[in-house]
Motif scaffolding. Structure first.
Motif, PDB file in Angstrom:
ATOM      1  N   ALA A 106       0.832  -1.205   0.000  1.00 22.69           N
ATOM      2  CA  ALA A 106       0.000   0.000   0.000  1.00 22.69           C
ATOM      3  C   ALA A 106       0.870   1.259   0.000  1.00 22.69           C
ATOM      4  N   HIS A 107       1.972   1.224   0.744  1.00 26.38           N
ATOM      5  CA  HIS A 107       2.884   2.368   0.770  1.00 26.38           C
ATOM      6  C   HIS A 107       3.516   2.581  -0.609  1.00 26.38           C
ATOM      7  N   GLN A 108       3.873   1.504  -1.286  1.00 20.25           N
ATOM      8  CA  GLN A 108       4.445   1.635  -2.623  1.00 20.25           C
ATOM      9  C   GLN A 108       3.408   2.188  -3.606  1.00 20.25           C
ATOM     10  N   HIS A 109       2.153   1.757  -3.504  1.00 21.30           N
ATOM     11  CA  HIS A 109       1.094   2.297  -4.353  1.00 21.30           C
ATOM     12  C   HIS A 109       0.908   3.789  -4.088  1.00 21.30           C
ATOM     13  N   TRP A 110       0.987   4.192  -2.812  1.00 27.41           N
ATOM     14  CA  TRP A 110       0.841   5.609  -2.459  1.00 27.41           C
ATOM     15  C   TRP A 110       1.992   6.428  -3.033  1.00 27.41           C
ATOM     16  N   GLN A 111       3.229   5.945  -2.872  1.00 30.89           N
ATOM     17  CA  GLN A 111       4.371   6.657  -3.431  1.00 30.89           C
ATOM     18  C   GLN A 111       4.267   6.738  -4.954  1.00 30.89           C
ATOM     19  N   PHE A 112       3.849   5.654  -5.581  1.00 30.15           N
ATOM     20  CA  PHE A 112       3.682   5.640  -7.028  1.00 30.15           C
ATOM     21  C   PHE A 112       2.625   6.656  -7.454  1.00 30.15           C
ATOM     22  N   GLY A 113       1.514   6.716  -6.712  1.00 32.99           N
ATOM     23  CA  GLY A 113       0.438   7.640  -7.062  1.00 32.99           C
ATOM     24  C   GLY A 113       0.873   9.099  -7.009  1.00 32.99           C
ATOM     25  N   ILE A 114       1.540   9.493  -5.920  1.00 35.42           N
ATOM     26  CA  ILE A 114       1.957  10.897  -5.828  1.00 35.42           C
ATOM     27  C   ILE A 114       3.108  11.184  -6.793  1.00 35.42           C
ATOM     28  N   SER A 115       3.893  10.173  -7.135  1.00 33.29           N
ATOM     29  CA  SER A 115       4.964  10.362  -8.123  1.00 33.29           C
ATOM     30  C   SER A 115       4.387  10.572  -9.518  1.00 33.29           C
ATOM     31  N   VAL A 116       3.369   9.801  -9.879  1.00 30.45           N
ATOM     32  CA  VAL A 116       2.719   9.968 -11.183  1.00 30.45           C
ATOM     33  C   VAL A 116       2.077  11.354 -11.267  1.00 30.45           C
ATOM     34  N   ILE A 117       1.444  11.793 -10.185  1.00 27.30           N
ATOM     35  CA  ILE A 117       0.837  13.126 -10.179  1.00 27.30           C
ATOM     36  C   ILE A 117       1.913  14.196 -10.356  1.00 27.30           C
ATOM     37  N   ALA A 118       3.026  14.066  -9.650  1.00 23.77           N
ATOM     38  CA  ALA A 118       4.105  15.051  -9.761  1.00 23.77           C
ATOM     39  C   ALA A 118       4.674  15.078 -11.177  1.00 23.77           C
ATOM     40  N   LEU A 119       4.895  13.918 -11.770  1.00 27.53           N
ATOM     41  CA  LEU A 119       5.422  13.874 -13.137  1.00 27.53           C
ATOM     42  C   LEU A 119       4.422  14.453 -14.129  1.00 27.53           C
ATOM     43  N   THR A 120       3.143  14.183 -13.927  1.00 25.06           N
ATOM     44  CA  THR A 120       2.119  14.714 -14.818  1.00 25.06           C
ATOM     45  C   THR A 120       2.033  16.237 -14.700  1.00 25.06           C
ATOM     46  N   LEU A 121       2.109  16.757 -13.485  1.00 24.42           N
ATOM     47  CA  LEU A 121       2.053  18.211 -13.292  1.00 24.42           C
ATOM     48  C   LEU A 121       3.280  18.904 -13.871  1.00 24.42           C
ATOM     49  N   ASN A 122       4.415  18.233 -13.838  1.00 21.60           N
ATOM     50  CA  ASN A 122       5.640  18.786 -14.419  1.00 21.60           C
ATOM     51  C   ASN A 122       5.704  18.585 -15.925  1.00 21.60           C
ATOM     52  N   SER A 131       8.377   0.163 -14.161  1.00 19.29           N
ATOM     53  CA  SER A 131       8.033  -0.379 -12.851  1.00 19.29           C
ATOM     54  C   SER A 131       7.696   0.765 -11.898  1.00 19.29           C
ATOM     55  N   LYS A 132       6.943   0.423 -10.856  1.00 17.58           N
ATOM     56  CA  LYS A 132       6.581   1.434  -9.867  1.00 17.58           C
ATOM     57  C   LYS A 132       7.823   2.046  -9.222  1.00 17.58           C
ATOM     58  N   ARG A 133       8.804   1.226  -8.922  1.00 21.18           N
ATOM     59  CA  ARG A 133      10.028   1.701  -8.275  1.00 21.18           C
ATOM     60  C   ARG A 133      10.763   2.702  -9.170  1.00 21.18           C
ATOM     61  N   ARG A 134      10.805   2.434 -10.488  1.00 23.20           N
ATOM     62  CA  ARG A 134      11.493   3.332 -11.424  1.00 23.20           C
ATOM     63  C   ARG A 134      10.760   4.670 -11.535  1.00 23.20           C
ATOM     64  N   VAL A 135       9.431   4.659 -11.526  1.00 26.15           N
ATOM     65  CA  VAL A 135       8.655   5.911 -11.587  1.00 26.15           C
ATOM     66  C   VAL A 135       8.882   6.717 -10.321  1.00 26.15           C
ATOM     67  N   ILE A 136       8.937   6.051  -9.167  1.00 25.37           N
ATOM     68  CA  ILE A 136       9.173   6.745  -7.903  1.00 25.37           C
ATOM     69  C   ILE A 136      10.566   7.394  -7.914  1.00 25.37           C
ATOM     70  N   GLU A 137      11.566   6.658  -8.408  1.00 26.32           N
ATOM     71  CA  GLU A 137      12.927   7.206  -8.494  1.00 26.32           C
ATOM     72  C   GLU A 137      12.989   8.371  -9.485  1.00 26.32           C
ATOM     73  N   LEU A 138      12.262   8.266 -10.588  1.00 27.37           N
ATOM     74  CA  LEU A 138      12.255   9.326 -11.589  1.00 27.37           C
ATOM     75  C   LEU A 138      11.646  10.601 -11.025  1.00 27.37           C
ATOM     76  N   ALA A 139      10.559  10.477 -10.246  1.00 25.18           N
ATOM     77  CA  ALA A 139       9.917  11.656  -9.653  1.00 25.18           C
ATOM     78  C   ALA A 139      10.761  12.250  -8.542  1.00 25.18           C
ATOM     79  N   ALA A 140      11.451  11.407  -7.797  1.00 25.88           N
ATOM     80  CA  ALA A 140      12.302  11.913  -6.707  1.00 25.88           C
ATOM     81  C   ALA A 140      13.503  12.662  -7.252  1.00 25.88           C
ATOM     82  N   GLY A 141      13.984  12.251  -8.411  1.00 25.61           N
ATOM     83  CA  GLY A 141      15.125  12.915  -9.030  1.00 25.61           C
ATOM     84  C   GLY A 141      14.735  14.170  -9.770  1.00 25.61           C
ATOM     85  N   ALA A 142      13.430  14.394  -9.931  1.00 32.30           N
ATOM     86  CA  ALA A 142      12.973  15.556 -10.696  1.00 32.30           C
ATOM     87  C   ALA A 142      13.088  16.827  -9.979  1.00 32.30           C
TER      88      ALA A 142
END
Length: 142
Positions: A106-122, A131-142
């Motif tokens: 559930a925590h990974q789904h939550w991190q993935f969700g806010i990461s997708v929102i951040a990438l979409t807004l940017n 993968s979910k982990r790669r999207v989370i890393e991509l958003a954190a590096g943004a």
């Protein structure tokens, strides 16, 4: 704001949930009471609970909340549910019971969700097959 991070997205979602809680309850139109308002004496008020004070949110806060409500449209339903439950301050135990996942998933789904929102807004493009982990890393590096 041009550079959204998952932390900023999380704060904005929490603010939107707080504004939703402060909005007045919807009333049915056309129904009214002709009875006068009751005036309570001190003896009547002794055992009563005080009425909660409701401070209405500002129009700017309501506008930000309305903008934020559309953000979860790009998410899968389970991710959107987890993101909104977390924004409303639910504990992980209740979130896990509601969606039927373990806490780590559930925590990974939550991190993935806010990461997708951040990438979409940017307006950053990313492959939906990542993968979910790669999207989370991509958003954190943004």
């Amino acid at each position: 704001m041009t550079d959204w991070t998952p932390d900023l997205v999380e704060e904005r979602l929490a603010e939107a949930a707080f504004v939703l809680k402060r909005l007045p309850e919807p009333r049915r139109q056309g129904y009214f009471s002709t009875w006068p308002e009751m005036v309570y004496s001190f003896a009547d008020k002794v055992g009563q609970e005080p009425r909660p004070m409701r401070v209405l949110p500002s129009p700017l806060a309501i506008s930000r909340m309305e903008e934020t409500l559309t953000w979860t449209a790009c998410l899968e339903p389970i991710d959107g549910k987890i993101v909104w439950m977390k924004a409303h301050g639910e504990r992980w135990k209740e979130i896990c019971w509601a969606v039927g996942l373990q806490r780590s998933a559930a925590h990974q789904h939550w991190q993935f969700g806010i990461s997708v929102i951040a990438l979409t807004l940017n307006r950053r493009r990313f492959n939906r097959n990542m993968s979910k982990r790669r999207v989370i890393e991509l958003a954190a590096g943004a």
